[in-house]
Design a protein around this motif. Structure first.
Motif, PDB file in Angstrom:
ATOM      1  N   VAL A 113       0.873  -1.174   0.000  1.00  0.00           N
ATOM      2  CA  VAL A 113       0.000   0.000   0.000  1.00  0.00           C
ATOM      3  C   VAL A 113       0.908   1.220   0.000  1.00  0.00           C
ATOM      4  CG1 VAL A 113      -1.835   1.237   1.196  1.00  0.00           C
ATOM      5  CG2 VAL A 113      -1.784  -1.264   1.258  1.00  0.00           C
ATOM      6  N   SER A 114       1.127   1.786  -1.192  1.00  0.00           N
ATOM      7  CA  SER A 114       2.025   2.933  -1.315  1.00  0.00           C
ATOM      8  C   SER A 114       1.422   4.166  -0.659  1.00  0.00           C
ATOM      9  CB  SER A 114       2.322   3.211  -2.787  1.00  0.00           C
ATOM     10  OG  SER A 114       3.208   4.293  -2.940  1.00  0.00           O
ATOM     11  N   ASP A 115       0.135   4.367  -0.870  1.00  0.00           N
ATOM     12  CA  ASP A 115      -0.630   5.398  -0.182  1.00  0.00           C
ATOM     13  C   ASP A 115      -2.098   4.980  -0.249  1.00  0.00           C
ATOM     14  OD1 ASP A 115      -1.867   6.543  -2.641  1.00  0.00           O
ATOM     15  OD2 ASP A 115       0.138   7.310  -3.042  1.00  0.00           O
ATOM     16  N   ALA A 116      -2.979   5.789   0.263  1.00  0.00           N
ATOM     17  CA  ALA A 116      -4.385   5.400   0.383  1.00  0.00           C
ATOM     18  C   ALA A 116      -5.068   5.152  -0.964  1.00  0.00           C
ATOM     19  CB  ALA A 116      -5.155   6.468   1.151  1.00  0.00           C
ATOM     20  N   LYS A 117      -4.470   5.630  -2.036  1.00  0.00           N
ATOM     21  CA  LYS A 117      -5.074   5.462  -3.359  1.00  0.00           C
ATOM     22  C   LYS A 117      -4.222   4.621  -4.305  1.00  0.00           C
ATOM     23  CE  LYS A 117      -8.267   7.416  -4.903  1.00  0.00           C
ATOM     24  NZ  LYS A 117      -9.690   6.978  -5.054  1.00  0.00           N
ATOM     25  N   THR A 118      -3.106   4.067  -3.809  1.00  0.00           N
ATOM     26  CA  THR A 118      -2.172   3.385  -4.704  1.00  0.00           C
ATOM     27  C   THR A 118      -1.651   2.075  -4.122  1.00  0.00           C
ATOM     28  OG1 THR A 118      -1.415   5.575  -5.442  1.00  0.00           O
ATOM     29  CG2 THR A 118      -0.113   3.668  -6.127  1.00  0.00           C
ATOM     30  N   LEU A 119      -1.748   1.016  -4.913  1.00  0.00           N
ATOM     31  CA  LEU A 119      -1.155  -0.269  -4.563  1.00  0.00           C
ATOM     32  C   LEU A 119      -0.056  -0.603  -5.561  1.00  0.00           C
ATOM     33  CD1 LEU A 119      -4.357  -2.451  -3.925  1.00  0.00           C
ATOM     34  CD2 LEU A 119      -3.075  -1.062  -2.272  1.00  0.00           C
ATOM     35  N   LEU A 120       0.995  -1.253  -5.071  1.00  0.00           N
ATOM     36  CA  LEU A 120       2.090  -1.692  -5.921  1.00  0.00           C
ATOM     37  C   LEU A 120       2.189  -3.214  -5.838  1.00  0.00           C
ATOM     38  CD1 LEU A 120       4.799   0.920  -4.836  1.00  0.00           C
ATOM     39  CD2 LEU A 120       3.261   1.044  -6.819  1.00  0.00           C
ATOM     40  N   ILE A 121       2.208  -3.875  -7.012  1.00  0.00           N
ATOM     41  CA  ILE A 121       2.192  -5.329  -7.048  1.00  0.00           C
ATOM     42  C   ILE A 121       3.271  -5.834  -8.004  1.00  0.00           C
ATOM     43  CG2 ILE A 121       0.785  -7.372  -7.443  1.00  0.00           C
ATOM     44  CD1 ILE A 121      -1.666  -5.435  -7.230  1.00  0.00           C
ATOM     45  N   PRO A 122       4.284  -6.542  -7.501  1.00  0.00           N
ATOM     46  CA  PRO A 122       5.305  -7.095  -8.400  1.00  0.00           C
ATOM     47  C   PRO A 122       4.722  -8.236  -9.219  1.00  0.00           C
ATOM     48  CG  PRO A 122       5.613  -7.938  -6.179  1.00  0.00           C
ATOM     49  CD  PRO A 122       4.508  -6.917  -6.092  1.00  0.00           C
ATOM     50  N   ASP A 123       5.082  -8.302 -10.493  1.00  0.00           N
ATOM     51  CA  ASP A 123       4.617  -9.407 -11.320  1.00  0.00           C
ATOM     52  C   ASP A 123       5.656 -10.521 -11.255  1.00  0.00           C
ATOM     53  OD1 ASP A 123       2.556 -10.400 -13.210  1.00  0.00           O
ATOM     54  OD2 ASP A 123       4.295 -10.562 -14.526  1.00  0.00           O
ATOM     55  N   ARG A 124       5.396 -11.499 -10.408  1.00  0.00           N
ATOM     56  CA  ARG A 124       6.326 -12.601 -10.228  1.00  0.00           C
ATOM     57  C   ARG A 124       6.279 -13.559 -11.420  1.00  0.00           C
ATOM     58  NH1 ARG A 124       9.686 -10.383  -6.706  1.00  0.00           N
ATOM     59  NH2 ARG A 124       8.759  -9.992  -4.651  1.00  0.00           N
ATOM     60  N   ARG A 125       7.281 -14.405 -11.467  1.00  0.00           N
ATOM     61  CA  ARG A 125       7.449 -15.334 -12.579  1.00  0.00           C
ATOM     62  C   ARG A 125       6.219 -16.216 -12.745  1.00  0.00           C
ATOM     63  NH1 ARG A 125      13.014 -18.707 -13.570  1.00  0.00           N
ATOM     64  NH2 ARG A 125      12.382 -19.832 -15.448  1.00  0.00           N
ATOM     65  N   GLY A 126       5.799 -16.411 -13.998  1.00  0.00           N
ATOM     66  CA  GLY A 126       4.632 -17.238 -14.288  1.00  0.00           C
ATOM     67  C   GLY A 126       4.843 -18.038 -15.556  1.00  0.00           C
ATOM     68  N   ASN A 127       3.753 -18.272 -16.276  1.00  0.00           N
ATOM     69  CA  ASN A 127       3.835 -19.109 -17.474  1.00  0.00           C
ATOM     70  C   ASN A 127       4.097 -18.317 -18.752  1.00  0.00           C
ATOM     71  OD1 ASN A 127       1.387 -17.837 -17.936  1.00  0.00           O
ATOM     72  ND2 ASN A 127       0.146 -19.609 -17.352  1.00  0.00           N
ATOM     73  N   ASN A 128       4.215 -16.999 -18.624  1.00  0.00           N
ATOM     74  CA  ASN A 128       4.487 -16.104 -19.754  1.00  0.00           C
ATOM     75  C   ASN A 128       3.365 -16.043 -20.785  1.00  0.00           C
ATOM     76  OD1 ASN A 128       6.899 -15.095 -18.802  1.00  0.00           O
ATOM     77  ND2 ASN A 128       8.158 -16.601 -19.868  1.00  0.00           N
ATOM     78  N   ARG A 129       2.166 -16.475 -20.406  1.00  0.00           N
ATOM     79  CA  ARG A 129       1.016 -16.212 -21.281  1.00  0.00           C
ATOM     80  C   ARG A 129       0.704 -14.723 -21.285  1.00  0.00           C
ATOM     81  NH1 ARG A 129      -3.269 -20.297 -22.365  1.00  0.00           N
ATOM     82  NH2 ARG A 129      -4.618 -18.468 -22.216  1.00  0.00           N
ATOM     83  N   LEU A 130       0.930 -14.074 -20.148  1.00  0.00           N
ATOM     84  CA  LEU A 130       0.743 -12.621 -20.005  1.00  0.00           C
ATOM     85  C   LEU A 130      -0.696 -12.182 -20.240  1.00  0.00           C
ATOM     86  CD1 LEU A 130       3.960 -11.338 -21.859  1.00  0.00           C
ATOM     87  CD2 LEU A 130       3.714 -12.060 -19.475  1.00  0.00           C
ATOM     88  N   ASP A 131      -1.647 -13.066 -19.972  1.00  0.00           N
ATOM     89  CA  ASP A 131      -3.049 -12.725 -20.236  1.00  0.00           C
ATOM     90  C   ASP A 131      -3.475 -11.450 -19.509  1.00  0.00           C
ATOM     91  OD1 ASP A 131      -3.596 -15.021 -21.850  1.00  0.00           O
ATOM     92  OD2 ASP A 131      -3.686 -16.228 -20.031  1.00  0.00           O
ATOM     93  N   SER A 132      -3.200 -11.384 -18.207  1.00  0.00           N
ATOM     94  CA  SER A 132      -3.626 -10.220 -17.425  1.00  0.00           C
ATOM     95  C   SER A 132      -2.926  -8.948 -17.892  1.00  0.00           C
ATOM     96  CB  SER A 132      -3.335 -10.446 -15.939  1.00  0.00           C
ATOM     97  OG  SER A 132      -4.034 -11.560 -15.439  1.00  0.00           O
ATOM     98  N   LEU A 133      -1.624  -9.049 -18.119  1.00  0.00           N
ATOM     99  CA  LEU A 133      -0.862  -7.854 -18.479  1.00  0.00           C
ATOM    100  C   LEU A 133      -1.284  -7.321 -19.845  1.00  0.00           C
ATOM    101  CD1 LEU A 133       2.705  -8.844 -17.221  1.00  0.00           C
ATOM    102  CD2 LEU A 133       0.775  -7.850 -15.963  1.00  0.00           C
ATOM    103  N   LYS A 134      -1.502  -8.206 -20.799  1.00  0.00           N
ATOM    104  CA  LYS A 134      -1.962  -7.758 -22.119  1.00  0.00           C
ATOM    105  C   LYS A 134      -3.348  -7.130 -22.015  1.00  0.00           C
ATOM    106  CE  LYS A 134      -1.099 -11.777 -24.072  1.00  0.00           C
ATOM    107  NZ  LYS A 134      -0.943 -12.858 -25.088  1.00  0.00           N
ATOM    108  N   ASN A 135      -4.198  -7.700 -21.174  1.00  0.00           N
ATOM    109  CA  ASN A 135      -5.529  -7.128 -20.996  1.00  0.00           C
ATOM    110  C   ASN A 135      -5.463  -5.721 -20.426  1.00  0.00           C
ATOM    111  OD1 ASN A 135      -6.791  -9.386 -21.969  1.00  0.00           O
ATOM    112  ND2 ASN A 135      -7.528 -10.108 -19.989  1.00  0.00           N
ATOM    113  N   ILE A 136      -4.558  -5.505 -19.471  1.00  0.00           N
ATOM    114  CA  ILE A 136      -4.423  -4.176 -18.856  1.00  0.00           C
ATOM    115  C   ILE A 136      -4.005  -3.135 -19.891  1.00  0.00           C
ATOM    116  CG2 ILE A 136      -2.970  -2.842 -17.262  1.00  0.00           C
ATOM    117  CD1 ILE A 136      -3.105  -5.301 -15.382  1.00  0.00           C
ATOM    118  N   LEU A 137      -3.195  -3.528 -20.858  1.00  0.00           N
ATOM    119  CA  LEU A 137      -2.803  -2.592 -21.919  1.00  0.00           C
ATOM    120  C   LEU A 137      -3.999  -2.231 -22.800  1.00  0.00           C
ATOM    121  CD1 LEU A 137       0.643  -4.067 -23.040  1.00  0.00           C
ATOM    122  CD2 LEU A 137       0.196  -2.196 -21.429  1.00  0.00           C
ATOM    123  N   PHE A 138      -4.952  -3.142 -22.884  1.00  0.00           N
ATOM    124  CA  PHE A 138      -6.154  -2.901 -23.703  1.00  0.00           C
ATOM    125  C   PHE A 138      -7.221  -2.155 -22.916  1.00  0.00           C
ATOM    126  CE2 PHE A 138     -10.420  -4.378 -24.880  1.00  0.00           C
ATOM    127  CZ  PHE A 138     -10.462  -4.022 -26.213  1.00  0.00           C
TER     128      PHE A 138
END
Length: 211
Positions: free
Chosen positions: A70-95
């Motif tokens: 919790v960086s501040d009351a309006k901001t969260l920081l989340i590291p993207d740990r190693r996965g299967n490299n499908r990147l489904d969530s990350l690609k969706n966020i760009l869209f």
């Protein structure tokens, strides 16, 4: 079933005639307060919902408690740990940068829901804050919080989720290797997968590639 399909708000309202409990509305706020921050800090696991050009996605995220900052009351920081490299969530966020998050805390009945928008950052200094075993995340998800509220414990209680006595013996369910072997066996163009070898190597591979 078609005759009873619900297609309007009026139909839906008729099935749920009781008014919304005041607490159900009062618990929703537009920031992370001290109580909600405590739940995030205690949570080792959340589910991330995103939307993209190919539809919706729901993805698990987990690490040691406190991995979401919790960086501040309006901001969260989340590291993207190693996965299967499908990147489904990350690609969706760009869209579509709208996201939903559901945090769980083992042994605790209530869950925590966070809705907001996300951006992805590869800032070296930011990534360095999430060093784990000498490994850095490829990027960090920066979440701008729109709403936060806890979900009552009914679903967790009904599921008896945290009761160790009702845990399923994993040997009673198909293994990852079994599922892959049977899927590939149904596809003539793909060479049949060696599921037994996959299962044998999987525990050590997961352990070696956590970060």
């Amino acid at each position: 079933m078609t005759a009873h399909r619900i297609t309007s708000l009026d139909q839906l309202a008729s099935l749920y005639p009781n008014p919304v409990a005041p607490a159900s509305l009062l618990k929703e706020i537009d920031h992370v307060d001290a109580n909600y921050a405590a739940l995030i800090a205690a949570s080792p696991f959340f589910v991330l919902a995103t939307n993209g050009p190919e539809g919706l996605d729901c993805s698990p995220r987990g690490d040691l408690p406190g991995f979401v900052t919790v960086s501040d009351a309006k901001t969260l920081l989340i590291p993207d740990r190693r996965g299967n490299n499908r990147l489904d969530s990350l690609k969706n966020i760009l869209f579509d940068n709208r996201i939903g998050m559901l945090f769980l805390v083992p042994g605790y009945g209530e869950t925590l829901r966070v809705n907001g928008t996300a951006t992805l950052s590869s800032d070296p200094e930011l990534c360095a804050r999430f060093d784990m075993a000498g490994k850095l995340p490829a990027c960090v998800m920066v979440v701008s919080v729109d709403s936060v509220y806890f979900q009552c414990s009914r679903a967790v209680v009904r599921a008896d989720l945290w009761n160790p006595a009702v845990r399923v013996d994993k040997r009673s369910l198909p293994s990852a290797g079994t599922m892959l072997r049977e899927i590939t066996a149904r596809t003539p163009a793909i060479e049949t997968f060696d599921g037994e070898a996959y299962d044998k190597a999987l525990p050590e591979r997961v352990k070696a590639t956590l970060y």
